[in-house]
Write a protein that holds these residues in place. Sequence first.
Motif, PDB file in Angstrom:
ATOM      1  N   CYS A 210       0.831  -1.198   0.000  1.00 22.53           N
ATOM      2  CA  CYS A 210       0.000   0.000   0.000  1.00 22.53           C
ATOM      3  C   CYS A 210       0.870   1.255   0.000  1.00 22.53           C
ATOM      4  CB  CYS A 210      -0.917   0.006   1.225  1.00 22.53           C
ATOM      5  SG  CYS A 210      -2.067  -1.393   1.294  1.00 22.53           S
ATOM      6  N   ASN A 211       0.309   2.369  -0.400  1.00 25.92           N
ATOM      7  CA  ASN A 211       0.984   3.654  -0.418  1.00 25.92           C
ATOM      8  C   ASN A 211       1.031   4.210   1.007  1.00 25.92           C
ATOM      9  OD1 ASN A 211       1.283   6.582  -0.519  1.00 25.92           O
ATOM     10  ND2 ASN A 211       1.052   6.415  -2.727  1.00 25.92           N
ATOM     11  N   GLY A 212       2.214   4.242   1.597  1.00 26.32           N
ATOM     12  CA  GLY A 212       2.368   4.634   2.994  1.00 26.32           C
ATOM     13  C   GLY A 212       1.978   6.075   3.282  1.00 26.32           C
ATOM     14  N   THR A 213       2.208   6.977   2.333  1.00 26.98           N
ATOM     15  CA  THR A 213       1.885   8.394   2.543  1.00 26.98           C
ATOM     16  C   THR A 213       0.384   8.592   2.693  1.00 26.98           C
ATOM     17  OG1 THR A 213       3.830   9.094   1.289  1.00 26.98           O
ATOM     18  CG2 THR A 213       2.079  10.715   1.601  1.00 26.98           C
ATOM     19  N   TRP A 214      -0.381   7.980   1.805  1.00 25.26           N
ATOM     20  CA  TRP A 214      -1.834   8.117   1.892  1.00 25.26           C
ATOM     21  C   TRP A 214      -2.392   7.419   3.129  1.00 25.26           C
ATOM     22  CZ3 TRP A 214      -5.316  11.224  -0.076  1.00 25.26           C
ATOM     23  CH2 TRP A 214      -5.023  11.929  -1.249  1.00 25.26           C
ATOM     24  N   ASN A 215      -1.794   6.303   3.508  1.00 26.95           N
ATOM     25  CA  ASN A 215      -2.246   5.629   4.727  1.00 26.95           C
ATOM     26  C   ASN A 215      -1.989   6.492   5.958  1.00 26.95           C
ATOM     27  OD1 ASN A 215      -3.248   3.442   3.389  1.00 26.95           O
ATOM     28  ND2 ASN A 215      -1.694   1.992   4.079  1.00 26.95           N
ATOM     29  N   GLU A 216      -0.877   7.188   5.958  1.00 29.39           N
ATOM     30  CA  GLU A 216      -0.573   8.090   7.070  1.00 29.39           C
ATOM     31  C   GLU A 216      -1.626   9.197   7.164  1.00 29.39           C
ATOM     32  OE1 GLU A 216       3.068  11.015   8.570  1.00 29.39           O
ATOM     33  OE2 GLU A 216       3.458   9.416   7.122  1.00 29.39           O
ATOM     34  N   GLU A 217      -2.084   9.694   6.023  1.00 28.96           N
ATOM     35  CA  GLU A 217      -3.117  10.725   6.027  1.00 28.96           C
ATOM     36  C   GLU A 217      -4.443  10.177   6.566  1.00 28.96           C
ATOM     37  OE1 GLU A 217      -2.596  13.886   5.646  1.00 28.96           O
ATOM     38  OE2 GLU A 217      -0.488  13.353   5.302  1.00 28.96           O
ATOM     39  N   SER A 218      -4.747   8.931   6.261  1.00 29.68           N
ATOM     40  CA  SER A 218      -5.951   8.303   6.814  1.00 29.68           C
ATOM     41  C   SER A 218      -5.851   8.188   8.329  1.00 29.68           C
ATOM     42  CB  SER A 218      -6.155   6.913   6.203  1.00 29.68           C
ATOM     43  OG  SER A 218      -6.514   6.998   4.839  1.00 29.68           O
ATOM     44  N   ARG A 219      -4.706   7.790   8.818  1.00 33.21           N
ATOM     45  CA  ARG A 219      -4.520   7.677  10.271  1.00 33.21           C
ATOM     46  C   ARG A 219      -4.636   9.036  10.945  1.00 33.21           C
ATOM     47  NH1 ARG A 219      -0.471   3.961   8.538  1.00 33.21           N
ATOM     48  NH2 ARG A 219       1.176   5.509   8.833  1.00 33.21           N
ATOM     49  N   PHE A 220      -4.113  10.072  10.298  1.00 30.41           N
ATOM     50  CA  PHE A 220      -4.197  11.422  10.851  1.00 30.41           C
ATOM     51  C   PHE A 220      -5.665  11.864  10.955  1.00 30.41           C
ATOM     52  CE2 PHE A 220      -3.983  16.137  10.100  1.00 30.41           C
ATOM     53  CZ  PHE A 220      -3.465  16.470  11.353  1.00 30.41           C
ATOM     54  N   HIS A 221      -6.430  11.625   9.903  1.00 35.38           N
ATOM     55  CA  HIS A 221      -7.865  11.926   9.923  1.00 35.38           C
ATOM     56  C   HIS A 221      -8.541  11.219  11.095  1.00 35.38           C
ATOM     57  CE1 HIS A 221     -12.021  12.329   8.214  1.00 35.38           C
ATOM     58  NE2 HIS A 221     -12.172  11.140   8.796  1.00 35.38           N
ATOM     59  N   ASN A 222      -8.234   9.942  11.284  1.00 36.53           N
ATOM     60  CA  ASN A 222      -8.866   9.164  12.343  1.00 36.53           C
ATOM     61  C   ASN A 222      -8.458   9.637  13.733  1.00 36.53           C
ATOM     62  OD1 ASN A 222     -10.216   7.617  10.457  1.00 36.53           O
ATOM     63  ND2 ASN A 222      -8.698   5.966  10.468  1.00 36.53           N
ATOM     64  N   GLN A 223      -7.219  10.063  13.888  1.00 38.50           N
ATOM     65  CA  GLN A 223      -6.779  10.605  15.187  1.00 38.50           C
ATOM     66  C   GLN A 223      -7.567  11.861  15.541  1.00 38.50           C
ATOM     67  OE1 GLN A 223      -2.576  11.202  14.623  1.00 38.50           O
ATOM     68  NE2 GLN A 223      -2.104   9.012  14.608  1.00 38.50           N
ATOM     69  N   LEU A 224      -7.711  12.758  14.568  1.00 43.63           N
ATOM     70  CA  LEU A 224      -8.484  13.976  14.808  1.00 43.63           C
ATOM     71  C   LEU A 224      -9.946  13.642  15.102  1.00 43.63           C
ATOM     72  CD1 LEU A 224      -7.175  16.380  11.991  1.00 43.63           C
ATOM     73  CD2 LEU A 224      -6.494  16.325  14.395  1.00 43.63           C
ATOM     74  N   LEU A 225     -10.490  12.700  14.364  1.00 42.38           N
ATOM     75  CA  LEU A 225     -11.903  12.358  14.513  1.00 42.38           C
ATOM     76  C   LEU A 225     -12.196  11.712  15.868  1.00 42.38           C
ATOM     77  CD1 LEU A 225     -14.752  12.087  13.392  1.00 42.38           C
ATOM     78  CD2 LEU A 225     -14.038   9.979  12.226  1.00 42.38           C
ATOM     79  N   THR A 226     -11.387  10.748  16.274  1.00 43.11           N
ATOM     80  CA  THR A 226     -11.647  10.079  17.554  1.00 43.11           C
ATOM     81  C   THR A 226     -11.517  11.044  18.724  1.00 43.11           C
ATOM     82  OG1 THR A 226      -9.339   9.302  17.556  1.00 43.11           O
ATOM     83  CG2 THR A 226     -11.023   7.764  16.775  1.00 43.11           C
ATOM     84  N   ALA A 227     -10.542  11.944  18.665  1.00 42.45           N
ATOM     85  CA  ALA A 227     -10.386  12.941  19.732  1.00 42.45           C
ATOM     86  C   ALA A 227     -11.600  13.858  19.795  1.00 42.45           C
ATOM     87  CB  ALA A 227      -9.114  13.753  19.506  1.00 42.45           C
ATOM     88  N   ALA A 228     -12.080  14.290  18.639  1.00 47.38           N
ATOM     89  CA  ALA A 228     -13.236  15.189  18.598  1.00 47.38           C
ATOM     90  C   ALA A 228     -14.499  14.484  19.087  1.00 47.38           C
ATOM     91  CB  ALA A 228     -13.437  15.711  17.176  1.00 47.38           C
TER      92      ALA A 228
END
Length: 327
Positions: A210-228
């Motif tokens: 898988c493309n690691g850069t795009w996966n990192e962006e998905s994880r970042f989205h999820n970190q922000l979302l779960t905190a919110a």
Amino acid sequence: MCEWQIVEVIPHRLWNRPAKTLYKFPENSSPKGHSPKLFVFGDSYVDTGNLQPFRSSGGCVLTDYIASFLGINSPVQYEKRNLAENKAELKNGMNFAYGGSGVLKEAWNNHSMTIQINNFKQQIKEKVFTKYDLENSAALVSHAGNDYTYLYLNQSGTIKEVHDLAGRVVDQLVKNVKEIHELGVKKIAILGSPPRGCWPQLNPRPRTNCNGTWNEESRFHNQLLTAALENVEESTKNVFVFLDLYKAMDLALQKNKENSNYENPLEPCCDGVTDEYWCGMKDQKGAEMFTVCRQPELSFFWDKVHPSQNGVHAIFLDLIPSLERLL
């Protein structure tokens, strides 16, 4: 169409066959006393036919499995709500999700989640659904990433711009979730972002990883979302259930990759004959400009973005423990 359906979901006792229900509760675990309605908002990961008559998986999507988990049939599509044959299906709720949509005004179409919620409000105003219906219901919300891919692919955005957009996207997504709650829905399941770097669309050949850069962006989205979501849940009596789509899909991909009976999980089953065409597209003369693999049931991705029914099934199995909070 959702054709091959799961009869039973019990560890070590799984099989596929045509049947009326997708999910059969293990003994003594079904909801008590009522069948809830399900209201669905989001994109093609949960759209069962608002955008087009066929599902993005080539079969069942997560909405179908989650509805059956709740003990109901998949809710009627908003675009087909007035068809006489669908009137009885209102008892299951309504699906407002629209393939290609995001939470911002500009995505792949003009059916943002805000517009979907406005359609929901109209149904409440017209008394299609009562206060009791809402209080005894659940909502499913999906944001797989259309706002990000639209910026990157349609507006020639950079990965940094995609990263910088995450805060705005999550803020609007949480605002939408809160609005659904304020309308009276007490239990809301929110799908996290999948590992978009595994999508064939964002993962050029050779697709061995898988493309690691795009996966990192998905994880970042999820970190922000779960905190919110944690902050919102503390201030309400609502039940917000985060469905970790990233983890579920990643685990399913690994299992698929390890099973020698399956095709390469990172390759789409249905794909255009050239990069300019997608699954299902035809040319001006009506000729099909796509091909479908010989055994779709052995694929993980149906097309360049969406899991096949086999993939959706595997993802659903991992989400079951989280979904139990909706019961």
